[in-house]
Write a protein that holds these residues in place. Structure first.
Motif, PDB file in Angstrom:
ATOM      1  N   ILE A   1       0.862  -1.190   0.000  1.00 32.59           N
ATOM      2  CA  ILE A   1       0.000   0.000   0.000  1.00 32.59           C
ATOM      3  C   ILE A   1       0.895   1.236   0.000  1.00 32.59           C
ATOM      4  O   ILE A   1       1.926   1.271   0.680  1.00 32.59           O
ATOM      5  N   SER A   2       0.493   2.255  -0.760  1.00 31.48           N
ATOM      6  CA  SER A   2       1.318   3.458  -0.860  1.00 31.48           C
ATOM      7  C   SER A   2       1.442   4.154   0.505  1.00 31.48           C
ATOM      8  O   SER A   2       0.428   4.372   1.176  1.00 31.48           O
ATOM      9  N   PRO A   3       2.658   4.520   0.922  1.00 30.91           N
ATOM     10  CA  PRO A   3       2.852   5.138   2.243  1.00 30.91           C
ATOM     11  C   PRO A   3       2.033   6.415   2.439  1.00 30.91           C
ATOM     12  O   PRO A   3       1.704   6.760   3.570  1.00 30.91           O
ATOM     13  N   ASP A   4       1.670   7.114   1.354  1.00 35.14           N
ATOM     14  CA  ASP A   4       0.891   8.341   1.563  1.00 35.14           C
ATOM     15  C   ASP A   4      -0.570   8.061   1.936  1.00 35.14           C
ATOM     16  O   ASP A   4      -1.330   8.985   2.238  1.00 35.14           O
ATOM     17  N   LYS A   5      -0.942   6.774   1.956  1.00 36.02           N
ATOM     18  CA  LYS A   5      -2.293   6.417   2.405  1.00 36.02           C
ATOM     19  C   LYS A   5      -2.287   5.921   3.857  1.00 36.02           C
ATOM     20  O   LYS A   5      -3.291   5.384   4.328  1.00 36.02           O
ATOM     21  N   VAL A   6      -1.161   6.048   4.536  1.00 38.40           N
ATOM     22  CA  VAL A   6      -1.019   5.466   5.868  1.00 38.40           C
ATOM     23  C   VAL A   6      -0.987   6.581   6.927  1.00 38.40           C
ATOM     24  O   VAL A   6      -0.239   7.546   6.789  1.00 38.40           O
ATOM     25  N   ILE A   7      -1.814   6.419   7.959  1.00 37.99           N
ATOM     26  CA  ILE A   7      -1.816   7.383   9.062  1.00 37.99           C
ATOM     27  C   ILE A   7      -0.727   6.985  10.065  1.00 37.99           C
ATOM     28  O   ILE A   7      -0.694   5.841  10.534  1.00 37.99           O
ATOM     29  N   VAL A   8       0.143   7.918  10.386  1.00 38.51           N
ATOM     30  CA  VAL A   8       1.217   7.672  11.361  1.00 38.51           C
ATOM     31  C   VAL A   8       1.233   8.815  12.385  1.00 38.51           C
ATOM     32  O   VAL A   8       1.314   9.984  12.005  1.00 38.51           O
ATOM     33  N   ASN A   9       1.110   8.461  13.663  1.00 38.00           N
ATOM     34  CA  ASN A   9       1.281   9.477  14.712  1.00 38.00           C
ATOM     35  C   ASN A   9       2.098   8.944  15.892  1.00 38.00           C
ATOM     36  O   ASN A   9       2.138   9.563  16.949  1.00 38.00           O
ATOM     37  N   VAL A  10       2.737   7.778  15.676  1.00 37.10           N
ATOM     38  CA  VAL A  10       3.502   7.139  16.761  1.00 37.10           C
ATOM     39  C   VAL A  10       4.619   8.054  17.267  1.00 37.10           C
ATOM     40  O   VAL A  10       5.005   7.996  18.433  1.00 37.10           O
ATOM     41  N   ASP A  11       5.107   8.945  16.403  1.00 37.58           N
ATOM     42  CA  ASP A  11       6.167   9.876  16.805  1.00 37.58           C
ATOM     43  C   ASP A  11       5.713  10.794  17.935  1.00 37.58           C
ATOM     44  O   ASP A  11       6.478  11.130  18.823  1.00 37.58           O
ATOM     45  N   ARG A  12       4.420  11.151  17.960  1.00 39.17           N
ATOM     46  CA  ARG A  12       3.914  12.112  18.952  1.00 39.17           C
ATOM     47  C   ARG A  12       3.290  11.473  20.182  1.00 39.17           C
ATOM     48  O   ARG A  12       3.139  12.124  21.210  1.00 39.17           O
ATOM     49  N   TYR A  13       2.901  10.179  20.055  1.00 43.21           N
ATOM     50  CA  TYR A  13       2.155   9.560  21.160  1.00 43.21           C
ATOM     51  C   TYR A  13       2.757   8.266  21.695  1.00 43.21           C
ATOM     52  O   TYR A  13       2.320   7.786  22.737  1.00 43.21           O
ATOM     53  N   GLY A  14       3.716   7.675  20.999  1.00 38.35           N
ATOM     54  CA  GLY A  14       4.184   6.354  21.393  1.00 38.35           C
ATOM     55  C   GLY A  14       3.068   5.338  21.196  1.00 38.35           C
ATOM     56  O   GLY A  14       2.098   5.582  20.470  1.00 38.35           O
ATOM     57  N   ASN A  15       3.211   4.193  21.856  1.00 40.07           N
ATOM     58  CA  ASN A  15       2.224   3.126  21.738  1.00 40.07           C
ATOM     59  C   ASN A  15       1.145   3.321  22.807  1.00 40.07           C
ATOM     60  O   ASN A  15       1.405   3.128  23.987  1.00 40.07           O
ATOM     61  N   MET A  16      -0.047   3.693  22.366  1.00 39.26           N
ATOM     62  CA  MET A  16      -1.161   3.894  23.306  1.00 39.26           C
ATOM     63  C   MET A  16      -2.080   2.679  23.318  1.00 39.26           C
ATOM     64  O   MET A  16      -3.253   2.793  23.700  1.00 39.26           O
TER      65      MET A  16
END
Ligand code: ACO
Length: 333
Positions: free
Chosen positions: A269-284
């Protein structure tokens, strides 16, 4: 069976931020190691004395406002978590009471980081069968209270937060198109809080030995995660009669950027379709997917009719995937 979808989302993270620089002062680690191995830069931490139910409540009122649903309309409140306020009563009962959801049944569900998808599958069945009209599902964690802050291999990974979604009937053919859930209890000890339950009730010794904190075999969990994320996503898509080309947005469990990248690569799947926020929140954990979903909605990244693929793995071991055709319209009348 009625079609069921998400008609409102909300999320909340505590205001206190713990950065990698802060962690450098607490354990023998550094920003470079944490960033390259995990992608995490900072995480939010609930203050002492702030329980999980507070985070749940904050996420819930945002989701209810978004859905334009009042607490009195709720038939069921579910909280998915591994870090509940108490062993019992269920945190969902506390949250329902605070919300004023007087008609609602309430219970907690535990499936580790896959919790939100297990909860979405469970909650939506009540609506699909016609038993209930409106269900509030909340994935929430205060893992900071279960972490051993002297263990550098785990304390850098986790953060606190809550994400909520309101489920109702939606237009036929919209909403949840598939769920793919699984579990392998044989891997349970790879990710475990061993003390404080009936296997090892709390004693001065269990506390001294930190058995009430998270114990994890990191590299085993990593290998399992990469394998199962890809497999589960493919199965969830097949059950929905769709292919990876149909996916508009992928919302993966946010545990580690390397796990996300490897899974996305395997899936093609193209990376621009992937939501990433682990940088700001870690593993919740159970909060990870609903917080990411809510952020994506609020950022205007999800539109009516979009195909959203969600996929998670977690303690249990468990895994879950779901395909959702986005529909904002809730039940009228
Ligand atoms: N800072 C610096 N060095 C560290 C740190 C740290 N914070 N932590 C570990 N190290 C050291 C280790 O001691 C080891 O040193 P050694 O080689 O001298 O023994 C070295 O770094 C490599 O350690 P590994 O554990 O092999 O590192 P790895 O590349 O596997 O990364 C990590 C570790 C990030 C934990 C990875 O295994 C991972 O992400 N696993 C998946 C974890 C996960 O997603 N868990 C959540 C599951 S979901 C749920 O339900 C909660």
């Amino acid at each position: 069976m009625y079609s069921v979808g998400i008609v409102g989302t909300g999320s909340y993270v505590p205001e206190d931020v713990l950065t990698n620089a802060d962690l450098e002062k607490m354990v023998d680690t550094n920003d470079e190691w944490i960033t390259t191995r995990t992608g995490i830069k900072e995480r939010h931490i609930a203050k002492e004395g702030v329980p999980l139910s507070e985070l749940c409540y904050q996420a819930a009122i945002r989701a209810l406002a978004d859905a334009q649903v009042s607490p009195e309309e709720l038939d069921l409140v579910m909280v998915m978590t591994v870090s509940a306020d108490y062993a019992f009563p269920a945190t969902a009962c506390i949250v329902a009471d605070r919300l004023g959801a007087k008609r609602a049944a309430a219970f907690d569900l535990e499936a580790g980081c896959s919790g939100f998808l297990y909860g979405a599958a469970t909650g939506s069945q009540f609506i699909a069968t016609g038993m209930y009209r409106t269900v509030l599902i909340i994935g929430a964690e205060t893992l900071s209270k279960l972490v051993n802050w002297e263990d550098r291999s785990t304390c850098i990974l986790f953060g606190d937060g809550a994400g909520a979604a309101v489920l109702q009937r939606v237009d036929e053919g919209y909403g949840f198109l598939s769920f793919e859930l699984g579990a392998d209890g044989g891997g349970g000890e790879l990710l475990i809080v061993p003390g404080g339950g009936s296997a090892h009730p709390a004693t001065a010794e269990t506390v001294a030995n930190k058995l009430h904190t998270i114990h994890m075999a990191g590299s085993e969990v990593y290998k399992f995660a990469v394998r199962v994320m890809g497999e589960t996503a493919v199965k969830a898509l097949a059950k929905a009669g769709l292919a990876k080309e149909n996916v508009d947005l992928l919302v993966p469990h946010q545990a580690n950027i390397r796990i996300i990248d490897a899974s996305v690569k395997r899936l093609g799947i193209s990376p621009d379709k992937v939501i990433v926020n682990v940088d700001r929140y870690g593993n919740m954990s159970a909060a990870s997917i609903p917080v990411a979903l809510d952020e994506a909605v609020r950022a205007g990244r999800i539109h009516y009719g979009d195909i959203v693929l969600m996929v998670a793995f977690g303690a249990g071991l468990t895994w879950g995937g779901s395909v959702l055709k986005w529909a904002r319209k809730g039940l009228q009348g």
